[in-house]
Enzyme design. Structure first.
Site, PDB file in Angstrom:
ATOM      1  N   LYS A  22      32.295  40.385  51.183  1.00 33.38           N
ATOM      2  CA  LYS A  22      32.955  41.699  51.013  1.00 33.38           C
ATOM      3  C   LYS A  22      32.378  42.385  49.770  1.00 33.38           C
ATOM      4  CE  LYS A  22      37.070  41.769  48.869  1.00 33.38           C
ATOM      5  NZ  LYS A  22      37.132  42.624  47.672  1.00 33.38           N
ATOM      6  N   ASN A  23      32.233  41.627  48.683  1.00 34.80           N
ATOM      7  CA  ASN A  23      31.844  42.244  47.411  1.00 34.80           C
ATOM      8  C   ASN A  23      30.354  42.532  47.279  1.00 34.80           C
ATOM      9  OD1 ASN A  23      34.508  42.238  46.835  1.00 34.80           O
ATOM     10  ND2 ASN A  23      34.437  40.598  45.301  1.00 34.80           N
ATOM     11  N   CYS A 116      46.114  48.258  40.088  1.00 37.12           N
ATOM     12  CA  CYS A 116      46.574  47.430  41.208  1.00 37.12           C
ATOM     13  C   CYS A 116      47.335  46.253  40.601  1.00 37.12           C
ATOM     14  CB  CYS A 116      45.386  46.937  42.030  1.00 37.12           C
ATOM     15  SG  CYS A 116      44.414  45.724  41.156  1.00 37.12           S
ATOM     16  N   ARG A 121      42.561  48.474  35.960  1.00 31.90           N
ATOM     17  CA  ARG A 121      41.285  48.803  36.616  1.00 31.90           C
ATOM     18  C   ARG A 121      40.711  50.145  36.136  1.00 31.90           C
ATOM     19  NH1 ARG A 121      41.141  45.344  41.134  1.00 31.90           N
ATOM     20  NH2 ARG A 121      38.886  45.504  41.055  1.00 31.90           N
ATOM     21  N   ASP A 305      37.939  35.395  40.742  1.00 28.66           N
ATOM     22  CA  ASP A 305      38.427  35.506  42.127  1.00 28.66           C
ATOM     23  C   ASP A 305      38.789  34.151  42.735  1.00 28.66           C
ATOM     24  OD1 ASP A 305      36.293  38.306  43.105  1.00 28.66           O
ATOM     25  OD2 ASP A 305      38.087  38.157  41.880  1.00 28.66           O
ATOM     26  N   ARG A 397      42.516  42.159  53.623  1.00 27.43           N
ATOM     27  CA  ARG A 397      41.517  42.987  52.935  1.00 27.43           C
ATOM     28  C   ARG A 397      40.211  42.241  52.740  1.00 27.43           C
ATOM     29  NH1 ARG A 397      43.352  45.620  47.547  1.00 27.43           N
ATOM     30  NH2 ARG A 397      41.149  46.098  47.722  1.00 27.43           N
TER      31      ARG A 397
HETATM   32  C1  EPZ Z   1      34.633  43.313  40.941  1.00 32.50           C
HETATM   33  O1  EPZ Z   1      35.670  44.193  40.523  1.00 32.50           O
HETATM   34  C2  EPZ Z   1      35.160  42.631  42.196  1.00 32.50           C
HETATM   35  N1  EPZ Z   1      35.402  43.626  43.237  1.00 32.50           N
HETATM   36  C3  EPZ Z   1      36.460  41.887  41.885  1.00 32.50           C
HETATM   37  O2  EPZ Z   1      36.868  41.213  43.072  1.00 32.50           O
HETATM   38  C4  EPZ Z   1      36.158  40.850  40.810  1.00 32.50           C
HETATM   39  O3  EPZ Z   1      37.354  40.191  40.460  1.00 32.50           O
HETATM   40  C5  EPZ Z   1      35.567  41.540  39.576  1.00 32.50           C
HETATM   41  O4  EPZ Z   1      34.394  42.299  39.952  1.00 32.50           O
HETATM   42  C6  EPZ Z   1      35.166  40.545  38.499  1.00 32.50           C
HETATM   43  O5  EPZ Z   1      34.234  39.645  39.018  1.00 32.50           O
HETATM   44  C7  EPZ Z   1      34.353  44.058  43.970  1.00 32.50           C
HETATM   45  O6  EPZ Z   1      33.223  43.631  43.779  1.00 32.50           O
HETATM   46  C8  EPZ Z   1      34.653  45.064  45.031  1.00 32.50           C
HETATM   47  P1  EPZ Z   1      34.767  44.589  36.645  1.00 32.50           P
HETATM   48  P2  EPZ Z   1      35.349  45.282  39.345  1.00 32.50           P
HETATM   49  O7  EPZ Z   1      34.369  45.997  36.503  1.00 32.50           O
HETATM   50  O8  EPZ Z   1      33.983  45.771  39.490  1.00 32.50           O
HETATM   51  C9  EPZ Z   1      37.485  45.894  32.989  1.00 32.50           C
HETATM   52  C10 EPZ Z   1      38.327  40.611  44.793  1.00 32.50           C
HETATM   53  O9  EPZ Z   1      39.314  39.869  44.767  1.00 32.50           O
HETATM   54  N2  EPZ Z   1      36.833  47.201  33.135  1.00 32.50           N
HETATM   55  O10 EPZ Z   1      33.747  43.505  36.439  1.00 32.50           O
HETATM   56  O11 EPZ Z   1      36.467  46.241  39.323  1.00 32.50           O
HETATM   57  C11 EPZ Z   1      38.358  45.563  34.195  1.00 32.50           C
HETATM   58  O12 EPZ Z   1      39.633  46.146  34.058  1.00 32.50           O
HETATM   59  C12 EPZ Z   1      38.097  41.616  43.680  1.00 32.50           C
HETATM   60  O13 EPZ Z   1      37.433  40.581  45.676  1.00 32.50           O
HETATM   61  C13 EPZ Z   1      37.063  48.185  32.162  1.00 32.50           C
HETATM   62  O14 EPZ Z   1      37.805  47.967  31.212  1.00 32.50           O
HETATM   63  O15 EPZ Z   1      35.444  44.337  38.060  1.00 32.50           O
HETATM   64  C14 EPZ Z   1      38.403  44.053  34.156  1.00 32.50           C
HETATM   65  O16 EPZ Z   1      39.376  43.650  33.211  1.00 32.50           O
HETATM   66  C15 EPZ Z   1      39.277  41.658  42.711  1.00 32.50           C
HETATM   67  N3  EPZ Z   1      36.459  49.395  32.306  1.00 32.50           N
HETATM   68  C16 EPZ Z   1      37.010  43.677  33.635  1.00 32.50           C
HETATM   69  O17 EPZ Z   1      36.489  44.857  32.988  1.00 32.50           O
HETATM   70  C17 EPZ Z   1      35.629  49.688  33.364  1.00 32.50           C
HETATM   71  O18 EPZ Z   1      35.094  50.814  33.418  1.00 32.50           O
HETATM   72  C18 EPZ Z   1      36.038  43.286  34.740  1.00 32.50           C
HETATM   73  O19 EPZ Z   1      36.026  44.335  35.686  1.00 32.50           O
HETATM   74  C19 EPZ Z   1      35.400  48.668  34.335  1.00 32.50           C
HETATM   75  C20 EPZ Z   1      36.004  47.439  34.202  1.00 32.50           C
END
Ligand code: EPZ
Length: 417
Positions: A22-23, A116, A121, A305, A397
């Site tokens: 998915k990711n 969420c 996020r 995850d 999902r």
């Molecule tokens: C991706 O989410 C994945 N989703 C998530 O999987 C996964 O948990 C996550 O990466 C971490 O590996 C998809 O790929 C669709 P991040 P993403 O940006 O990109 C903070 C699942 O279960 N952050 O690496 O949203 C954020 O809040 C999902 O399949 C900021 O502060 O994750 C988090 O605490 C859940 N500002 C951390 O960084 C930003 O602009 C990591 O987020 C972006 C992120």
């Protein structure tokens, strides 16, 4: 509202074929906006988030059809630049269309994803990096109004924090930017490598120049391509843990074990017997489960995850364990439900202290987010009696044919309305 009934406890035995990731699929689908040529995608998982991304692309004017095992995306006439809240709120990865739309049209209006269950996020890291490429943006009534008045200009930038989504958005945007872009402090999840492989095949010019740095030279020519997305390592990890918690014996197929070294080593330390082949993992769960201290981290660290899922296994360990969730601020939503099944987990900030020797008791349960839902199923597979898991739309999902795959290896699981 649908729910799942699970009758434990019984050993899982047999083979499970892992679906596409998915990711990896979500950023690759967003990246198809870069080209006006047809793109043929294979191995996309049939899960809700992919359906939502397809709906989002269609709302932007993409023509999408299924043909045998191919998803055919035709963006020749794609010309809209508005991504609505109704679509982006249910699937935060909708923010990934921002980069390609800005690269292609120089403007876009995208709903802020909103928070969420697992966290707020934010997308500040995406926006700060895009502004280095010349993007101007305003947030008006929950929407990002972004423009690149003189087009995207390549530059060297370092992400303020490691972010999977921000890395993906910027890689996609930079492929059409003028000149050279060097992105530093990138996330390097396998799904990002898969996106880069897709973009290279599309005709883009990208090269990893250091562990977390990538160099991208803007191009304006792309090819008609067919691409098969990688396997879902989180689905694979979930079923490995299912084998461990049921003292089962599973062959997990269609995977690349080398990508999952951290998870495999942890499961070996916990006590599972694991044999690796080129594209499969053979795992046998053992009665004795060793306690662990696990901290989630960006790849190649232990994936957030799989945190909920490994927590369930550690409830069965012979001594107490510690989980530190270092990525998201609220990813212990499964704990209260597990405690209702007899677990003894206490939370202090981003730490979960897990007492061992838990005897899970079947119960009626509530899913809260994608990975929490599947952790409740893992506990239910180990608990004697019938558990019922509500709100399983969370599960749909991200897990393709979960009941079918589990039933095939002996789980007593069924979906009821
Ligand atoms: C991706 O989410 C994945 N989703 C998530 O999987 C996964 O948990 C996550 O990466 C971490 O590996 C998809 O790929 C669709 P991040 P993403 O940006 O990109 C903070 C699942 O279960 N952050 O690496 O949203 C954020 O809040 C999902 O399949 C900021 O502060 O994750 C988090 O605490 C859940 N500002 C951390 O960084 C930003 O602009 C990591 O987020 C972006 C992120």
């Amino acid at each position: 509202m649908q729910k799942l009934e699970v009758r434990g406890a019984n050993r899982l035995r047999g083979q499970i074929k892992i679906s596409g990731s998915k990711n990896a699929s979500l950023p690759i689908l967003a990246a198809t906006l870069l080209t006006d040529k047809k793109v043929y995608l294979k191995n996309l998982p049939k899960v809700k988030d992919i359906e939502t991304m397809i709906k989002l692309l269609e709302s932007l004017g993409s023509k999408i059809q299924f043909e045998k095992k191919n998803l055919i995306i035709d963006n020749f006439k794609q010309n809209k630049k508005f991504a609505s809240y109704s679509l982006v709120k249910t699937m935060r990865a909708g923010i990934l269309v921002l980069g390609p739309l800005l690269a292609k049209f120089g403007n876009a209006k995208i709903s802020l994803p909103g928070g969420c269950a697992i966290g707020t996020r934010p997308v500040d890291v995406h926006l700060k990096a895009l502004s280095k490429l010349g993007v101007k943006y305003k947030i008006i009534q929950g929407y990002i109004h972004a423009t690149a008045p003189t087009g995207l200009k390549g530059c060297t930038l370092s992400f303020s924090k490691i972010s999977v989504g921000a890395t993906e958005n910027l890689i996609i945007a930079a492929t059409l930017a003028e000149g050279t872009t060097i992105l530093k402090n990138c996330a390097i999840e396998p799904e990002i490598k898969d996106l880069v492989n897709f973009l290279k095949k599309l005709g883009c010019n990208l090269k990893w120049i250091a562990k977390r740095s990538i160099k991208i030279i803007g191009v304006n020519k792309t090819n008609i391509i067919s691409y098969s997305v990688m396997f879902d390592r989180i689905e694979a990890g979930t079923y490995l843990i299912a084998a461990a918690i049921t003292e089962g014996n599973l062959k997990i197929k269609n995977i690349i074990p080398n990508i999952m070294k951290t998870e495999i080593n942890i499961l070996k330390k916990i006590g599972a017997k694991i044999n690796l082949k080129k594209n499969e993992i053979h795992i046998e769960g053992r009665k004795k489960i060793k306690n662990m201290k696990i901290k989630t981290a960006p790849y190649p660290g232990f994936p957030t995850d799989l945190q909920a899922q490994i927590s369930v296994l550690l409830c069965k360990a012979n001594r107490n364990s510690l989980i530190i969730e270092d990525i998201f601020e609220n990813r212990f939503m499964h704990v209260s439900e597990l405690n209702r099944m007899g677990a003894n987990i206490s939370i202090n900030g981003n730490k979960a202290f897990i007492m061992g020797n838990t005897k899970f008791a079947a119960a009626e349960l509530m899913a809260t987010d994608l990975r929490a839902s599947v952790s409740l199923i893992l506990a239910a597979l180990n608990a004697k009696g019938k558990s019922v898991i509500n709100r399983i739309y969370h599960l749909d999902r991200g897990y393709e044919n979960l009941e079918k795959k589990l039933k095939k290896v002996g789980a007593k699981i069924r979906r009821v309305n």
